[in-house]
Design a protein around this motif. Sequence first.
Motif, PDB file in Angstrom:
ATOM      1  N   ALA A 106      40.989  38.495  29.558  1.00  0.00           N
ATOM      2  CA  ALA A 106      39.711  38.806  29.883  1.00  0.00           C
ATOM      3  C   ALA A 106      38.440  38.284  30.050  1.00  0.00           C
ATOM      4  O   ALA A 106      37.513  38.384  30.832  1.00  0.00           O
ATOM      5  CB  ALA A 106      39.348  39.922  28.667  1.00  0.00           C
ATOM      6  N   SER A 107      38.464  36.919  29.385  1.00  0.00           N
ATOM      7  CA  SER A 107      37.793  35.821  29.793  1.00  0.00           C
ATOM      8  C   SER A 107      37.718  35.136  31.165  1.00  0.00           C
ATOM      9  O   SER A 107      37.368  34.169  31.223  1.00  0.00           O
ATOM     10  CB  SER A 107      37.557  34.930  28.730  1.00  0.00           C
ATOM     11  N   GLY A 108      38.989  35.317  31.756  1.00  0.00           N
ATOM     12  CA  GLY A 108      39.207  34.823  33.118  1.00  0.00           C
ATOM     13  C   GLY A 108      40.028  33.665  33.151  1.00  0.00           C
ATOM     14  O   GLY A 108      40.078  32.936  34.164  1.00  0.00           O
ATOM     15  N   GLU A 156      36.686  35.224  40.945  1.00  0.00           N
ATOM     16  CA  GLU A 156      36.651  33.641  40.704  1.00  0.00           C
ATOM     17  C   GLU A 156      38.157  33.310  39.937  1.00  0.00           C
ATOM     18  O   GLU A 156      38.382  32.269  40.531  1.00  0.00           O
ATOM     19  CB  GLU A 156      35.573  33.443  39.685  1.00  0.00           C
ATOM     20  N   ALA A 157      38.575  33.981  39.284  1.00  0.00           N
ATOM     21  CA  ALA A 157      39.774  33.633  38.471  1.00  0.00           C
ATOM     22  C   ALA A 157      41.033  33.654  39.500  1.00  0.00           C
ATOM     23  O   ALA A 157      41.807  32.772  39.500  1.00  0.00           O
ATOM     24  CB  ALA A 157      40.173  34.775  37.154  1.00  0.00           C
ATOM     25  N   VAL A 158      41.097  34.561  40.315  1.00  0.00           N
ATOM     26  CA  VAL A 158      42.075  34.893  41.365  1.00  0.00           C
ATOM     27  C   VAL A 158      41.768  33.570  42.405  1.00  0.00           C
ATOM     28  O   VAL A 158      43.009  33.235  42.505  1.00  0.00           O
ATOM     29  CB  VAL A 158      42.097  36.211  42.157  1.00  0.00           C
ATOM     30  N   GLN A 159      40.693  33.246  42.925  1.00  0.00           N
ATOM     31  CA  GLN A 159      40.675  32.238  43.546  1.00  0.00           C
ATOM     32  C   GLN A 159      41.045  30.871  42.925  1.00  0.00           C
ATOM     33  O   GLN A 159      41.681  30.014  43.578  1.00  0.00           O
ATOM     34  CB  GLN A 159      39.232  31.879  44.084  1.00  0.00           C
ATOM     35  N   GLU A 179      38.714  52.270  48.782  1.00  0.00           N
ATOM     36  CA  GLU A 179      37.838  51.302  48.068  1.00  0.00           C
ATOM     37  C   GLU A 179      38.455  50.808  46.710  1.00  0.00           C
ATOM     38  O   GLU A 179      38.668  51.534  45.702  1.00  0.00           O
ATOM     39  CB  GLU A 179      36.540  52.233  47.464  1.00  0.00           C
ATOM     40  N   LEU A 180      39.037  49.736  46.867  1.00  0.00           N
ATOM     41  CA  LEU A 180      39.939  49.010  46.030  1.00  0.00           C
ATOM     42  C   LEU A 180      39.072  48.166  44.997  1.00  0.00           C
ATOM     43  O   LEU A 180      38.468  47.312  45.304  1.00  0.00           O
ATOM     44  CB  LEU A 180      40.931  48.071  46.776  1.00  0.00           C
ATOM     45  N   SER A 181      39.088  48.518  43.694  1.00  0.00           N
ATOM     46  CA  SER A 181      38.264  47.908  42.472  1.00  0.00           C
ATOM     47  C   SER A 181      39.089  46.863  42.186  1.00  0.00           C
ATOM     48  O   SER A 181      39.063  46.582  40.833  1.00  0.00           O
ATOM     49  CB  SER A 181      38.137  49.021  41.466  1.00  0.00           C
ATOM     50  N   LEU A 182      39.362  45.911  42.853  1.00  0.00           N
ATOM     51  CA  LEU A 182      40.033  44.491  42.445  1.00  0.00           C
ATOM     52  C   LEU A 182      39.502  43.561  43.309  1.00  0.00           C
ATOM     53  O   LEU A 182      38.873  43.639  44.347  1.00  0.00           O
ATOM     54  CB  LEU A 182      41.690  44.741  42.837  1.00  0.00           C
ATOM     55  N   ALA A 183      39.799  42.235  42.864  1.00  0.00           N
ATOM     56  CA  ALA A 183      39.432  41.098  43.639  1.00  0.00           C
ATOM     57  C   ALA A 183      39.992  41.134  44.983  1.00  0.00           C
ATOM     58  O   ALA A 183      40.894  41.361  45.334  1.00  0.00           O
ATOM     59  CB  ALA A 183      39.898  39.714  42.879  1.00  0.00           C
ATOM     60  N   PRO A 184      38.932  40.858  46.048  1.00  0.00           N
ATOM     61  CA  PRO A 184      39.559  41.032  47.393  1.00  0.00           C
ATOM     62  C   PRO A 184      40.420  39.965  47.812  1.00  0.00           C
ATOM     63  O   PRO A 184      41.320  40.320  48.750  1.00  0.00           O
ATOM     64  CB  PRO A 184      38.128  40.911  48.109  1.00  0.00           C
TER      65      PRO A 184
END
Length: 774
Positions: free
Chosen positions: A226-228, A249-252, A304-309
Amino acid sequence: MAERQTCSALSGLPQRERRRIEVRGIVQGVGFRPFVWRLAGRFGLAGFIRNASSGVVIEVEGEPDALERFEAALRSEAPPLSRIDSIDRSVIPPVEAEPGFVISESSVGEAMQTLISPDIATCPACLADIANPAGRRYRYAFTNCTDCGPRYTIVEAVPYDRPFTTMKHFALCSDCQREYDYSADRRFHAQPNACPACGPKLELCDANGVRIEVSDEITAAGELLASGKILAIKGIGGFHLAVDASNEEAVQRLRSRKGREEKPLAVMVRDLDAARALCEIAPEEEAALASPQAPIVLLRKRPELSLAPSIAPGNDRLGVMLPYSPLHWLLVREGPEVLVMTSANFSEEPLVADNAEALERLAGIADAFLMHDRPIARRCDDSVVMSMAGAVRLIRRSRGYAPAPIRLRASGPPVLGTGGELKNALCLVKGSEAFMSQHIGDMKNYEAYRHFDDVAAHLQSIFQTEAELLVHDLHPAYMTTRWALEQKRPTLGVQHHHAHLASCLAEHHYDGPAIGLTLDGTGYGTDGTVWGGEVLIGDAAGATRFASLEPMPLPGGDAAVRQVWRTALGWLHRSGVSPEGLECLRQPQSAQVLELFEKGVGTVESSSCGRLFDAIASICGVRHEARYEGQAAIELMQAAGGRIADAGYSFGFERKDNRWLMLISPMLRDIAAAVRAGARAGEVAQRFHRTLIGMFAEVVRMASHETGLKTVALSGGVFQNQLLTETLAHELESDGYQVLIHAQVPTNDGGISLGQAAIGREFLRGAYIGVDNG
């Protein structure tokens, strides 16, 4: 039988009979023995059941009518995860004073015939145990029973009993032993049975491998996510790298550290409701998600996907899976409800499975490690499926499916197909069954080679057979080819696209020649060029190259696979088209590449359909450089928006060197002119797909007219393109053709080892004639 019953009645004694029943199939590790024990009790029968190397052996004694009902129920009521392939029964002498029916110790030393169950997702009953605060398995991350849990990934040897699994390190406590011994319990003879008192335990470590002292590892892991933070999680068949799927940011950061620039990432969601919120889900896709195999299912994203692009950029699909182990189930309830879950490895390396290995190989990638002390005997990646052309079809066959066999049309000697260089998987055929290994991956480094070698040895070991023939790809530089030639056993090299055709025919039990449309990116041809857009007519014994795409130059060879603008320039040049005004000309080094064409050096010839997609993607400005395999082709399909134009571009046919060439230079000229005139990428993609469908349908008609054949087999990675596959299949079926499409094995190179093995059998029986280049 009636006469015997009369005699028994006259004597006043109940008639008894004893039968020995040998059952082959998936009958170990799936609750089959306790099922038989209960069945015998229901019908008042005495005897025993035991695991054996041939499957299970049952000796059962009682009145003939009860025995008949017992045998009928044996098939009709078998446990849901079992699979009975054969039952052999014989009458043997009765045993006096037998007390009842028992489960005996397993026997060893026989020739291996039994089947090992794949790993199975946690069943609802075990999930209820985990969620019950009053139960002794509350929040226990290794809960399982005879209906679920790890199987193949913990098996070290056969028969499937606890001492031959990685659970041998955990002695059962008195409570678990009581469950294991009590025939009415759901965990009766469940080999991975465990609880917090006696089973595997979790450990949370920091990036340096130092244990983090916490009151609850799962709660702490959820907080890290949860903290990334990037968390390495040890699961059933190996480690995943996980991050909060809503944290861009975490996915990148995960992409950067793992070296996975743009290739889509899969997600694990809390439940079906969470999946529905992200994607459109058809009934067959929902069934696949919730199945015991629990694969990644490629679903269509909601707008409209509510996830990291950056999870799946440039793609209208999202790979989604449900939690399939208790640990996963608990994590998505303690932490974010949608997690990116990607294989824990650096790009192109095998999946990490061992704790020490994880700390070494994932250093610099993971911020923390959630590990456990149950060893993984066999690393096994997640399977991937998609719904296409009326069926759920495997894209990657691994956890949940391997090593369940594929039934073959006929029996034969043992042969091992070694697969290809990309998406590698092995196939061992024995008797009338084909055992596909789990997904191994791309054979590009020493670690992959070691993994391949280990899987090849294990596959032959657990099925106690040594292949009489090793079949490999014709490409001399493939690591699989080198491995086969180093084994000092008989070998056979077979053409890549012939293996594709043979694989499709074997999966469908099709006996006889067919028209094989085999379309992919790369396959070493019998003439030393790169094939990939082929029409082969034949079967596993041999084939003729009836037609191929018009050969085109690949400037720089493998460099053109990544820098697809090179392919575009080369194919335009061969087609007599100037690249002026097109984006592919404005790429770095384009002038040098054009100079090579003028000099006629630095290129290889290719008839690849995959490279054709690359060229068109670059010409119309969709993609000029591929960051992962197939990216340009995928994005070109995406640009079509799920639609195919009514009219296509020009194409033609030319007879040359005893085969037909499908001429693509006319369409390249048309497309270049259309782009210069302002045609958008979407329009070009829609018309391009229409052109391919028209061209392939026409060449099938030509082949059918010449041979009289009405069956068409579609194989190769290009047939992962849903738009092309569904439309072409529909058109061919409307014309009266029987169309065979892969479902049980991947249409990509992950399925060719089945075809290699089928060809190998033809070779051993003296029927193999190879591929005639036309």
